[in-house]
Write a protein that holds these residues in place. Structure first.
Motif, PDB file in Angstrom:
ATOM      1  N   GLN A 233      27.559  46.626  48.394  1.00 45.12           N
ATOM      2  CA  GLN A 233      28.117  47.290  47.213  1.00 45.12           C
ATOM      3  C   GLN A 233      28.122  48.806  47.397  1.00 45.12           C
ATOM      4  O   GLN A 233      29.103  49.478  47.067  1.00 45.12           O
ATOM      5  CB  GLN A 233      27.312  46.912  45.978  1.00 45.12           C
ATOM      6  N   GLN A 260      35.312  41.538  54.330  1.00 44.97           N
ATOM      7  CA  GLN A 260      34.423  41.340  53.185  1.00 44.97           C
ATOM      8  C   GLN A 260      34.102  42.662  52.492  1.00 44.97           C
ATOM      9  O   GLN A 260      33.872  42.703  51.290  1.00 44.97           O
ATOM     10  CB  GLN A 260      33.138  40.630  53.625  1.00 44.97           C
ATOM     11  N   GLN A 263      36.989  43.203  50.317  1.00 44.36           N
ATOM     12  CA  GLN A 263      36.871  42.336  49.150  1.00 44.36           C
ATOM     13  C   GLN A 263      35.914  42.929  48.117  1.00 44.36           C
ATOM     14  O   GLN A 263      36.182  42.927  46.917  1.00 44.36           O
ATOM     15  CB  GLN A 263      36.379  40.951  49.571  1.00 44.36           C
ATOM     16  N   GLU A 264      34.786  43.474  48.598  1.00 41.58           N
ATOM     17  CA  GLU A 264      33.820  44.113  47.703  1.00 41.58           C
ATOM     18  C   GLU A 264      34.417  45.359  47.054  1.00 41.58           C
ATOM     19  O   GLU A 264      34.131  45.659  45.891  1.00 41.58           O
ATOM     20  CB  GLU A 264      32.545  44.471  48.465  1.00 41.58           C
ATOM     21  N   ARG A 266      37.535  45.730  46.258  1.00 45.04           N
ATOM     22  CA  ARG A 266      38.396  45.246  45.174  1.00 45.04           C
ATOM     23  C   ARG A 266      37.557  44.853  43.964  1.00 45.04           C
ATOM     24  O   ARG A 266      37.956  45.067  42.816  1.00 45.04           O
ATOM     25  CB  ARG A 266      39.234  44.052  45.668  1.00 45.04           C
ATOM     26  N   PHE A 267      36.369  44.286  44.234  1.00 50.64           N
ATOM     27  CA  PHE A 267      35.456  43.937  43.137  1.00 50.64           C
ATOM     28  C   PHE A 267      34.980  45.191  42.419  1.00 50.64           C
ATOM     29  O   PHE A 267      34.937  45.249  41.182  1.00 50.64           O
ATOM     30  CB  PHE A 267      34.264  43.152  43.692  1.00 50.64           C
ATOM     31  N   GLY A 270      37.384  46.569  40.109  1.00 49.97           N
ATOM     32  CA  GLY A 270      37.704  45.709  38.984  1.00 49.97           C
ATOM     33  C   GLY A 270      38.972  44.897  39.163  1.00 49.97           C
ATOM     34  O   GLY A 270      39.506  44.352  38.189  1.00 49.97           O
ATOM     35  N   ASP A 271      39.448  44.783  40.415  1.00 48.78           N
ATOM     36  CA  ASP A 271      40.675  44.040  40.670  1.00 48.78           C
ATOM     37  C   ASP A 271      40.435  42.549  40.868  1.00 48.78           C
ATOM     38  O   ASP A 271      41.387  41.769  40.933  1.00 48.78           O
ATOM     39  CB  ASP A 271      41.379  44.604  41.918  1.00 48.78           C
ATOM     40  N   THR A 272      39.184  42.144  41.024  1.00 46.17           N
ATOM     41  CA  THR A 272      38.848  40.742  41.230  1.00 46.17           C
ATOM     42  C   THR A 272      37.424  40.489  40.744  1.00 46.17           C
ATOM     43  O   THR A 272      36.619  41.425  40.655  1.00 46.17           O
ATOM     44  CB  THR A 272      38.960  40.359  42.723  1.00 46.17           C
ATOM     45  N   ASN A 273      37.124  39.232  40.442  1.00 44.08           N
ATOM     46  CA  ASN A 273      35.761  38.853  40.061  1.00 44.08           C
ATOM     47  C   ASN A 273      34.981  38.291  41.236  1.00 44.08           C
ATOM     48  O   ASN A 273      33.805  37.947  41.090  1.00 44.08           O
ATOM     49  CB  ASN A 273      35.806  37.800  38.938  1.00 44.08           C
ATOM     50  N   GLU A 274      35.639  38.188  42.381  1.00 41.39           N
ATOM     51  CA  GLU A 274      34.991  37.631  43.567  1.00 41.39           C
ATOM     52  C   GLU A 274      34.434  38.746  44.445  1.00 41.39           C
ATOM     53  O   GLU A 274      35.160  39.663  44.838  1.00 41.39           O
ATOM     54  CB  GLU A 274      35.986  36.789  44.371  1.00 41.39           C
ATOM     55  N   ARG A 275      33.148  38.665  44.748  1.00 44.79           N
ATOM     56  CA  ARG A 275      32.491  39.692  45.552  1.00 44.79           C
ATOM     57  C   ARG A 275      32.680  39.421  47.046  1.00 44.79           C
ATOM     58  O   ARG A 275      33.019  38.304  47.460  1.00 44.79           O
ATOM     59  CB  ARG A 275      30.999  39.740  45.237  1.00 44.79           C
TER      60      ARG A 275
END
Length: 293
Positions: A233, A260, A263-264, A266-267, A270-275
């Motif tokens: 994070q 990954q 992906q984090e 994007r999390f 706030g663009d996704t709920n998947e970490r």
């Protein structure tokens, strides 16, 4: 980087109001919200937020008890207490425990914003003084000894942990023990193949023998996993702020699968709920590769 907040209040409406207040005024990032004091100590130590907004009267553990416990564990962040309690003795105990300011209930938005902004300014001043102090110290040290001594293994690990935002807490301590055991294993075995589960078992047995509260392999693994996730994070947040930041470009590929990390990111945005996902062995081997052993 923006200040981080952790909110602890058993009133969901109060938590929502504080969340809106922080986001609307761009005061920082909320890392977690809790509705009781049950796991507050563990969560504060794990997230290590800059500011904790905490209710005085909470289920299971009250605000003062929580503050005293995390201070004993070395937490150095700021506390702002939210309460409608007017009892002078209780308020006095709160200040003695390390509370900087009170925000009274019912919430006055202007008062709350001003208090939080004031604490944020204090944090920025402390950071500025620390940078100046470190700069002066480094210049003085270099003038006394141009040949700096080699850092110990623990000092090297601490420096890396500081870079990736995981200094302190039980998770960081567990991860440090894992790294030491893997290095020791590689020194004494021709094969570099090791089993993390066996290492977690060793650490759990040692903690139990040393008088700590009873833990098992699963508990050690969870500490390590959560700490590495926190590091992911941190790196993602750095990348969101500055894609060309040196720490981001180095650690995003050394310690993680870069897909990954994205992906984090994007999390975080706030663009996704998947970490993003972590690979514990890749992370640890990346740390070890940077150490001068």
């Amino acid at each position: 980087m923006a200040n981080t907040f952790l909110i602890i209040d058993d009133d969901i409406n109060m938590r929502k109001m504080l969340e809106v207040l922080i986001r609307k005024n761009n005061l920082g990032k909320i890392v977690a919200q809790l509705d009781s004091g049950e796991y507050a100590v563990e969560e504060i130590l794990f997230y290590n937020p800059d500011i904790v907004l905490i209710d005085l009267l909470l289920p299971i553990k009250d605000g003062v008890e929580i503050i005293n416990m995390v201070r004993k564990e070395g937490y150095e962040g700021k506390f702002i207490m939210i309460s409608q309690v007017e009892d002078e003795e209780m308020v006095s105990k709160a200040y003695e425990s390390g509370v900087i300011f009170f925000i009274t209930k019912p919430l006055n938005m202007i008062e709350a914003v001003n208090v939080i902004k004031g604490v944020c300014r204090n944090i920025e001043l402390e950071k500025s003084f620390a940078l100046i102090k470190n700069a002066v110290f480094n210049v003085d040290s270099q003038s006394k000894d141009s040949k700096s001594s080699k850092l110990s293994l623990d000092e090297q690990i601490t420096a890396i942990f500081a870079d990736i935002g995981i200094v302190g807490g039980t998770g960081g301590d567990a991860l440090r023990k894992v790294i030491h055991k893997i290095i020791n294993f590689k020194k004494h075995n021709s094969s570099s193949i090791y089993q993390l589960q066996e290492i977690y078992d060793e650490i759990a047995k040692e903690e139990n023998q040393n008088g700590y509260k009873k833990v098992n392999r699963r508990a050690i693994e969870q500490r390590v996993r959560r700490t590495i996730q926190k590091s992911l994070q941190t790196i993602a947040e750095i990348g969101c702020d500055d894609y060309y930041n040196g720490k981001f470009t180095e650690y995003s590929t050394l310690l993680f699968d870069f897909s990954q990390v994205k992906q984090e990111m994007r999390f975080v945005d706030g663009d996704t709920n998947e970490r993003g996902k972590i690979n514990i062995k890749k992370f640890i081997e990346g740390i070890i590769s940077k150490l001068d052993i």
